[in-house]
Design an enzyme around this catalytic site. Structure first.
Site, PDB file in Angstrom:
ATOM      1  N   ILE A  17       0.849  -1.202   0.000  1.00 29.94           N
ATOM      2  CA  ILE A  17       0.000   0.000   0.000  1.00 29.94           C
ATOM      3  C   ILE A  17       0.875   1.239   0.000  1.00 29.94           C
ATOM      4  O   ILE A  17       0.557   2.256  -0.585  1.00 29.94           O
ATOM      5  CB  ILE A  17      -0.898   0.056   1.263  1.00 29.94           C
ATOM      6  N   SER A  18       1.991   1.149   0.722  1.00 33.81           N
ATOM      7  CA  SER A  18       2.831   2.332   0.879  1.00 33.81           C
ATOM      8  C   SER A  18       4.284   1.917   1.063  1.00 33.81           C
ATOM      9  O   SER A  18       4.577   0.988   1.818  1.00 33.81           O
ATOM     10  CB  SER A  18       2.341   3.119   2.099  1.00 33.81           C
ATOM     11  N   LYS A  53       9.892   5.926   4.048  1.00 34.85           N
ATOM     12  CA  LYS A  53      11.296   6.042   4.417  1.00 34.85           C
ATOM     13  C   LYS A  53      11.642   5.018   5.499  1.00 34.85           C
ATOM     14  O   LYS A  53      12.701   4.428   5.500  1.00 34.85           O
ATOM     15  CB  LYS A  53      11.561   7.463   4.930  1.00 34.85           C
ATOM     16  N   GLU A  54      10.705   4.849   6.429  1.00 33.53           N
ATOM     17  CA  GLU A  54      10.992   3.981   7.563  1.00 33.53           C
ATOM     18  C   GLU A  54      10.287   2.631   7.525  1.00 33.53           C
ATOM     19  O   GLU A  54      10.695   1.699   8.200  1.00 33.53           O
ATOM     20  CB  GLU A  54      10.651   4.705   8.868  1.00 33.53           C
ATOM     21  N   ASN A 112       7.372  -0.118   5.083  1.00 38.02           N
ATOM     22  CA  ASN A 112       6.432  -0.413   4.006  1.00 38.02           C
ATOM     23  C   ASN A 112       5.153  -0.950   4.645  1.00 38.02           C
ATOM     24  O   ASN A 112       5.211  -1.630   5.666  1.00 38.02           O
ATOM     25  CB  ASN A 112       6.997  -1.475   3.060  1.00 38.02           C
ATOM     26  N   ASP A 117       3.608  13.094  15.781  1.00 39.94           N
ATOM     27  CA  ASP A 117       3.806  13.285  14.341  1.00 39.94           C
ATOM     28  C   ASP A 117       2.458  13.534  13.673  1.00 39.94           C
ATOM     29  O   ASP A 117       2.156  13.014  12.594  1.00 39.94           O
ATOM     30  CB  ASP A 117       4.508  12.073  13.708  1.00 39.94           C
ATOM     31  N   ASN A 126      -1.079  11.560   8.317  1.00 44.18           N
ATOM     32  CA  ASN A 126      -1.296  10.479   9.282  1.00 44.18           C
ATOM     33  C   ASN A 126      -2.730  10.427   9.795  1.00 44.18           C
ATOM     34  O   ASN A 126      -2.997   9.877  10.859  1.00 44.18           O
ATOM     35  CB  ASN A 126      -0.287  10.601  10.433  1.00 44.18           C
ATOM     36  N   ASP A 180      -0.107   5.833  12.346  1.00 42.89           N
ATOM     37  CA  ASP A 180       1.329   6.116  12.439  1.00 42.89           C
ATOM     38  C   ASP A 180       1.734   6.577  13.838  1.00 42.89           C
ATOM     39  O   ASP A 180       2.241   7.683  14.027  1.00 42.89           O
ATOM     40  CB  ASP A 180       1.704   7.169  11.381  1.00 42.89           C
TER      41      ASP A 180
HETATM   42  N1  LIG Z   1      -3.972   0.293   9.079  1.00 38.94           N
HETATM   43  C1  LIG Z   1      -3.892   0.773   7.831  1.00 38.94           C
HETATM   44  N2  LIG Z   1      -4.868   0.509   6.930  1.00 38.94           N
HETATM   45  C2  LIG Z   1      -4.774   0.995   5.661  1.00 38.94           C
HETATM   46  N3  LIG Z   1      -3.751   1.713   5.206  1.00 38.94           N
HETATM   47  C3  LIG Z   1      -2.753   2.008   6.056  1.00 38.94           C
HETATM   48  C4  LIG Z   1      -2.765   1.550   7.400  1.00 38.94           C
HETATM   49  N4  LIG Z   1      -1.644   1.983   8.017  1.00 38.94           N
HETATM   50  C5  LIG Z   1      -0.961   2.682   7.087  1.00 38.94           C
HETATM   51  N5  LIG Z   1      -1.605   2.701   5.906  1.00 38.94           N
HETATM   52  C6  LIG Z   1      -1.168   3.357   4.669  1.00 38.94           C
HETATM   53  O1  LIG Z   1       0.240   3.362   4.627  1.00 38.94           O
HETATM   54  C7  LIG Z   1       0.740   4.716   4.629  1.00 38.94           C
HETATM   55  C8  LIG Z   1       1.978   4.809   5.503  1.00 38.94           C
HETATM   56  O2  LIG Z   1       1.676   4.405   6.820  1.00 38.94           O
HETATM   57  P1  LIG Z   1       2.268   5.154   8.071  1.00 38.94           P
HETATM   58  O3  LIG Z   1       1.873   4.381   9.274  1.00 38.94           O
HETATM   59  O4  LIG Z   1       1.888   6.600   8.025  1.00 38.94           O
HETATM   60  O5  LIG Z   1       3.832   4.953   7.861  1.00 38.94           O
HETATM   61  P2  LIG Z   1       5.038   5.952   7.498  1.00 38.94           P
HETATM   62  O6  LIG Z   1       5.938   5.821   8.677  1.00 38.94           O
HETATM   63  O7  LIG Z   1       5.617   5.394   6.254  1.00 38.94           O
HETATM   64  O8  LIG Z   1       4.488   7.339   7.339  1.00 38.94           O
HETATM   65  C9  LIG Z   1      -0.432   5.558   5.126  1.00 38.94           C
HETATM   66  O9  LIG Z   1      -0.408   6.852   4.599  1.00 38.94           O
HETATM   67  C10 LIG Z   1      -1.628   4.796   4.614  1.00 38.94           C
HETATM   68  O10 LIG Z   1      -1.881   5.134   3.269  1.00 38.94           O
HETATM   69 MG   LIG Z   2       2.939   8.365   8.096  1.00 35.49          MG
END
Ligand SMILES: Nc1ncnc2c1ncn2[C@@H]1O[C@H](COP(=O)(O)OP(=O)(O)O)[C@@H](O)[C@H]1O
Ligand SMILES: [Mg+2]
Length: 257
Positions: A55-56, A59-60, A62, A189, A194, A206
């Site tokens: 999905i994503s 940097k830190e 996936n 954050d 987020n 996040d």
């Molecule tokens: N529980 C979840 N359900 C659906 N999508 C998620 C979920 N957690 C994260 N994502 C997707 O993954 C992306 C990155 O997650 P995030 O926790 O913000 O990590 P990062 O540290 O990379 O910012 C989010 O912007 C969202 O699109």
């Molecule tokens: Mg994030």
């Protein structure tokens, strides 16, 4: 797609030192062979059946969409061990009474980091804040509720504007009040990246860098969150002063129900 058979096969190929385009893709997606082993255990213990698509890629970490044994979607967040900014992470770990005597090597720090996100989500979920329900954290992997509909991840506040802004803001302030003043966790954050929008309502994600009030820098992180919140609400056409926000959050968090 990664199911238990494929993960098993990939571990063997990795250990054979295979260098191919396919293995390079695996490296980009799940990073290392220890992570493959962790995924294998999570599959063996039936927390997940398979990872589907990414999905994503951040940097830190996936984030994958995955499926659990009942066929429900779950989200799997995999923290990078090699390239994570662990010096930066240390600032958010050091002084958190929940995690004392953390070994200062990469893998321990990342493992504790994933556990910290799990614990933060758990505390916030219990306090009634709108966050994904955490399922398990193991090593650098966190499994949690998938936020989305029909397998499509919910968009971020950064990308869409809610239809019912009043209702959205109301729910957001309620959730944040519960997070800060009932769960006692500072997000640290907070941003429009987020916050996901599911059924026109916020889901805050996040929480890895989130700290309890006991953390020596909690107030500094809190001030930054609140300033960002003020700016975010202003972008939605809702003007509040920091002082007003503090009163609302505290009332919401400390009220009953
Ligand atoms: N529980 C979840 N359900 C659906 N999508 C998620 C979920 N957690 C994260 N994502 C997707 O993954 C992306 C990155 O997650 P995030 O926790 O913000 O990590 P990062 O540290 O990379 O910012 C989010 O912007 C969202 O699109
Ligand atoms: Mg994030």
């Amino acid at each position: 797609m990664y199911d238990i058979r494929r993960v098993e096969e990939l571990i063997a190929r990795w250990e054979n030192g295979e260098r191919s385009a396919e293995m390079r893709k695996v490296r980009n997606e799940v990073f290392d062979v220890l992570t493959l082993r962790t995924l294998y255990k999570l599959m063996e213990q039936k927390y997940i059946v398979r990872l589907e698509n990414v999905i994503s890629t951040g940097k830190e970490a996936n984030v994958f969409r995955a499926v659990d044994p009942s066929g429900e979607y779950v989200a799997v967040k995999i923290y990078r061990v090699e390239t994570s900014e662990f010096r930066h992470m240390w600032k958010y770990l050091d002084g958190d009474p929940r995690f004392f005597r953390v070994k200062r090597n990469r893998r321990s720090i990342i493992r504790v980091w994933a556990k910290k996100e799990y614990k933060n989500l758990e505390a916030c979920f219990r306090a009634g804040a709108s966050v994904p329900y955490p399922i398990i954290s193991r090593d650098n992997v966190l499994v949690m509720e998938f936020v989305g509909e029909n397998g499509i991840p919910a968009p971020r506040l950064k990308d869409v504007t809610p239809d019912d802004v009043d209702g959205f803001v109301d729910t957001l302030l309620d959730s944040l009040g519960r997070m800060y003043f009932r769960a006692g966790i500072v997000h640290a954050d907070l941003s429009e990246y987020n916050i996901l929008i599911r059924q026109d309502r916020p889901v805050i994600i996040d929480l890895g860098q989130g700290v309890p009030w006991e953390h020596p820098m909690s107030l500094e992180f809190f001030r930054r969150d609140i300033e960002r919140l003020r700016a975010m609400l202003s972008d939605l056409g809702k003007e509040y002063t920091v002082k007003e926000l503090l009163t609302i959050l505290e009332t919401r968090g400390k009220g009953d129900g």
